[in-house]
Design an enzyme around this catalytic site. Structure first.
Site, short mmCIF file in Angstrom:
data_model
loop_
_atom_site.label_atom_id
_atom_site.label_comp_id
_atom_site.label_asym_id
_atom_site.label_seq_id
_atom_site.Cartn_x
_atom_site.Cartn_y
_atom_site.Cartn_z
N ILE A 184 -10.48 4.44 17.05
CA ILE A 184 -10.28 5.47 15.87
C ILE A 184 -11.15 5.31 14.93
O ILE A 184 -11.46 6.29 13.64
CB ILE A 184 -8.85 5.12 15.70
CG1 ILE A 184 -8.17 5.29 16.77
CG2 ILE A 184 -8.40 6.25 14.34
CD1 ILE A 184 -7.64 6.69 17.46
N LYS A 191 5.05 1.40 6.00
CA LYS A 191 4.25 1.71 5.09
C LYS A 191 3.92 2.94 5.33
O LYS A 191 3.63 3.76 4.56
CB LYS A 191 3.10 0.18 5.09
CG LYS A 191 2.25 0.75 3.99
CD LYS A 191 0.83 -0.28 4.36
CE LYS A 191 -0.02 -0.15 5.82
NZ LYS A 191 -1.08 1.04 5.43
N ARG A 212 -6.44 5.64 0.07
CA ARG A 212 -6.58 6.60 0.57
C ARG A 212 -5.37 7.36 0.90
O ARG A 212 -5.63 8.54 0.89
CB ARG A 212 -7.58 6.37 2.58
CG ARG A 212 -8.62 5.33 1.41
CD ARG A 212 -9.16 5.25 2.94
NE ARG A 212 -9.14 7.07 3.73
CZ ARG A 212 -9.84 7.63 3.73
NH1 ARG A 212 -11.53 8.01 2.96
NH2 ARG A 212 -9.79 8.93 3.86
N PRO A 244 -13.42 10.58 6.43
CA PRO A 244 -13.55 11.83 5.44
C PRO A 244 -12.02 12.70 5.07
O PRO A 244 -11.29 12.12 6.36
CB PRO A 244 -14.30 12.21 6.32
CG PRO A 244 -14.33 12.41 8.02
CD PRO A 244 -14.05 11.18 7.85
N VAL A 245 -11.54 13.50 4.59
CA VAL A 245 -10.55 14.20 4.19
C VAL A 245 -11.01 15.73 4.34
O VAL A 245 -10.17 16.61 3.75
CB VAL A 245 -10.29 14.35 2.91
CG1 VAL A 245 -9.27 12.81 2.94
CG2 VAL A 245 -11.12 14.49 2.34
N ASP A 246 -11.97 16.06 5.35
CA ASP A 246 -12.32 17.50 5.82
C ASP A 246 -10.85 18.13 6.18
O ASP A 246 -10.86 19.63 6.26
CB ASP A 246 -13.50 17.67 6.50
CG ASP A 246 -13.60 16.35 8.30
OD1 ASP A 246 -12.91 15.57 7.65
OD2 ASP A 246 -13.87 17.39 8.56
N LEU A 247 -10.50 16.88 7.48
CA LEU A 247 -9.58 17.57 8.07
C LEU A 247 -8.33 18.50 7.43
O LEU A 247 -7.21 19.10 7.80
CB LEU A 247 -9.13 17.10 9.07
CG LEU A 247 -10.05 16.84 10.42
CD1 LEU A 247 -9.95 16.13 11.37
CD2 LEU A 247 -10.95 18.32 10.55
N ARG A 270 -0.87 -5.85 1.23
CA ARG A 270 -1.29 -3.93 0.83
C ARG A 270 0.27 -3.86 1.68
O ARG A 270 0.87 -2.68 1.79
CB ARG A 270 -1.57 -3.86 1.65
CG ARG A 270 -3.54 -3.51 0.33
CD ARG A 270 -4.44 -2.42 0.29
NE ARG A 270 -4.38 -1.92 0.47
CZ ARG A 270 -5.41 -0.48 0.49
NH1 ARG A 270 -5.79 -1.62 1.10
NH2 ARG A 270 -4.60 0.71 1.18
N1 EPU Z 1 -11.08 12.23 10.03
C1 EPU Z 1 -12.13 12.72 9.64
N2 EPU Z 1 -11.33 14.13 8.33
C2 EPU Z 1 -10.08 14.13 8.23
C3 EPU Z 1 -9.44 13.16 8.63
C4 EPU Z 1 -8.97 12.14 9.77
O1 EPU Z 1 -12.67 12.92 10.62
O2 EPU Z 1 -9.25 14.85 7.38
C5 EPU Z 1 -10.77 11.12 11.53
C6 EPU Z 1 -10.92 9.13 10.43
O3 EPU Z 1 -12.00 9.04 9.95
C7 EPU Z 1 -10.57 8.99 11.82
C8 EPU Z 1 -9.69 9.65 12.46
O4 EPU Z 1 -9.64 11.05 12.51
O5 EPU Z 1 -11.64 8.42 12.75
C9 EPU Z 1 -8.24 9.21 12.06
O6 EPU Z 1 -7.88 9.26 11.10
P1 EPU Z 1 -6.33 9.48 10.13
O7 EPU Z 1 -6.90 10.84 9.79
O8 EPU Z 1 -5.19 9.37 11.89
O9 EPU Z 1 -5.56 8.50 10.17
P2 EPU Z 1 -5.12 7.94 8.53
O10 EPU Z 1 -4.40 8.68 8.31
O11 EPU Z 1 -6.36 7.65 7.26
C10 EPU Z 1 -3.37 6.93 8.89
C11 EPU Z 1 -2.54 5.66 8.72
C12 EPU Z 1 -3.84 3.76 9.10
C13 EPU Z 1 -4.25 4.26 10.35
C14 EPU Z 1 -4.25 5.45 11.11
C15 EPU Z 1 -4.55 5.63 12.87
C16 EPU Z 1 -1.60 6.75 7.23
C17 EPU Z 1 -1.27 5.71 5.19
N3 EPU Z 1 -2.86 4.79 7.27
O12 EPU Z 1 -4.89 6.96 8.30
O13 EPU Z 1 -3.29 2.92 8.49
O14 EPU Z 1 -4.99 3.06 11.06
O15 EPU Z 1 -3.36 6.84 10.59
O16 EPU Z 1 -3.12 5.76 13.16
O17 EPU Z 1 -0.62 6.84 7.36
C18 EPU Z 1 -2.73 0.40 8.05
O18 EPU Z 1 -2.18 0.76 8.21
O19 EPU Z 1 -3.68 -0.39 8.20
C19 EPU Z 1 -4.25 1.87 8.63
C20 EPU Z 1 -5.42 2.02 8.01
#
Ligand code: EPU
Length: 422
Positions: free
Chosen positions: A331, A22, A94, A124-127, A401
């Site tokens: 995480i 997924k 998201r 958040p999406v700041d990164l 999902r």
């Molecule tokens: N984070 C920030 N700022 C950002 C982006 C992330 O602070 O701009 C923080 C997040 O809040 C979190 C950490 O960084 O605490 C890691 O988040 P990451 O960005 O790696 O997660 P993601 O890309 O939003 C993906 C998967 C998630 C999975 C995480 C971690 C997808 C669509 N989703 O999310 O999958 O848990 O990586 O491996 O790829 C799931 O499938 O159930 C799921 C939640």
């Protein structure tokens, strides 16, 4: 709203085909926006999140045609008509934020709704935003939307150093950098297999990328990307979930289509808990002999560590282990919502902030429980498979999902499980 009814009935054995990932597919689909030629994805999972991404891409003017019952996705962004990702779609998922980088790179502008928080944390999406700013994009937040604009002449390569590892932000910057002028270096990049899969697909489209799978990715921008056909990598989280079935119920299960290299941190923990895990010609086989599983401590971490997406399922196993296990969720800040539901089934769990202390019990008992998010819902199903009596898992739309045909796959292993329509 549908529910799933499970009656625990002892050891489960057999083979399970593992679907395409997924989370890989959700990043690969927006890659279509980078090219005006067709992109074909094979081994796509049939899930509601994929349908949501389909709707989002279609709202931008892309064609997305599911073939072979959805296992093949034929995508084309020949005629992009828009660059607005509306709140109505983004709020459902998201991963919608992953259209931001490709739209900026191809169309020079994007307006994408901010996703907002979700059940497992603020997220958040700041990164994503700062990474794209490093490629020259200008960002403005207005009325819940990110308004992003590339400089005249398009994005320019740059150096992006993430302060923490983010899968999604790495994917967004990686996609955007493929069409930026000059070279981009991404430091502290995520190393997840889904990133490697995305890089492979982008390379098949003509992108120049090196270092995927390490924490430093280098991209040399090209003028245009072409079409490609790409097979989606196996879903390591689905695989890990089915690996836990014999671990929790006894029996032997072979997961077909994925390898142990996708789950190093997880396989090590199963081994520590006394579960036998071995690579086979077609995948991975897992079995548990007689006797209880040993308690183990688990700390979630980015790849190759223990995945946060398997923490809830592992907790279900440790509820029945011999001894006390400590699970640390590093995480997401709010990812223990399955704990109180597992406690309704007789588990002994104490949660303090990001730490859960699980004292193994001899048996779990069926109960009505509520799914709160995708991985929580499947952890309740795992617990139910090992519990005495009947468990009714409510709110199973979360499950749809991320898990394809879960009742069918578990029934084939001998489980008593059925979906009851509301
Ligand atoms: N984070 C920030 N700022 C950002 C982006 C992330 O602070 O701009 C923080 C997040 O809040 C979190 C950490 O960084 O605490 C890691 O988040 P990451 O960005 O790696 O997660 P993601 O890309 O939003 C993906 C998967 C998630 C999975 C995480 C971690 C997808 C669509 N989703 O999310 O999958 O848990 O990586 O491996 O790829 C799931 O499938 O159930 C799921 C939640």
């Amino acid at each position: 709203m549908d529910s799933i009814v499970v009656t625990g009935n002892g050891p489960l054995s057999g083979q399970v085909p593992i679907a395409g990932a997924k989370n890989a597919c959700l990043a690969l689909m927006p890659a279509t926006l980078l090219s005006d030629e067709p992109l074909t994805l094979t081994n796509a999972p049939r899930l509601s999140d994929i349908r949501t991404m389909t709707a989002l891409l279609q709202s931008l003017g892309a064609e997305v045609v599911p073939l072979q019952g959805g296992q093949v996705l034929a995508l084309s962004s020949h005629d992009l008509i828009g660059h607005l990702a509306h709140y109505d779609i983004v709020r459902k998922m998201r991963a919608s934020i992953l259209v931001l980088g490709p739209l900026l790179a191809r169309a020079g502008e994007a307006v994408v709704s901010l996703p907002g928080g979700c059940a497992i944390g603020a997220r958040p999406v700041d990164l994503h935003l700062s990474g794209l700013e490093a490629l020259g994009a200008e960002m403005e937040l207005r009325e819940g939307y990110v308004h992003a604009r590339a400089p005249r002449g398009g994005l320019v390569g740059g150096r992006v150093r993430f302060p923490l590892v983010s899968v999604g932000a790495t994917e967004n910057v990686l996609m955007a950098a493929t069409l930026a002028r000059g070279s981009t270096v991404i430091e502290n990049a995520a190393r997840e297999p889904e990133i490697v899969d995305l890089a492979r697909c982008l390379r098949a489209m003509g992108a120049r990328i090196e270092g995927e799978g390490t924490d430093r990715i280098e991209v040399e921008g090209v003028e245009r990307l072409s079409g490609a056909t790409h097979r989606v990598v196996a879903d390591r989280i689905e695989m890990g979930t089915y690996m836990l079935v014999p671990a929790i119920c006894g029996g032997e299960v072979e997961c077909l289509g994925g390898g142990l290299d996708l789950l190093p941190g997880f396989a090590d923990k199963l081994d520590e808990a006394g579960i036998t895990v071995r690579a086979t010609e077609d995948g991975v086989a897992v079995s548990r002999g007689n006797g209880r599983v040993r308690a183990v401590d688990v700390t979630t971490a980015p790849y190759p560590g223990f995945p946060t997406d398997l923490q809830a399922q592992m907790m279900a196993l440790l509820c029945l282990a011999d001894g006390v296990s400590v699970l640390e969720e590093r995480i997401f800040e709010n990812r223990f919502m399955h704990a109180p539901e597992l406690m309704r089934m007789g588990a002994r769990i104490e949660v303090h902030g990001g730490t859960a202390r699980v004292t193994g019990v001899d048996r779990l008992k069926g109960a009505p429980v509520m799914a709160t998010d995708l991985r929580a819902s499947v952890s309740l199903i795992l617990a139910a498979l090992a519990a005495q009596g009947e468990t009714v898992v409510n709110r199973v739309y979360h499950l749809d999902r991320g898990y394809e045909r879960v009742e069918e796959k578990l029934s084939a292993l001998g489980a008593k499980i059925e979906r009851v329509a509301a």
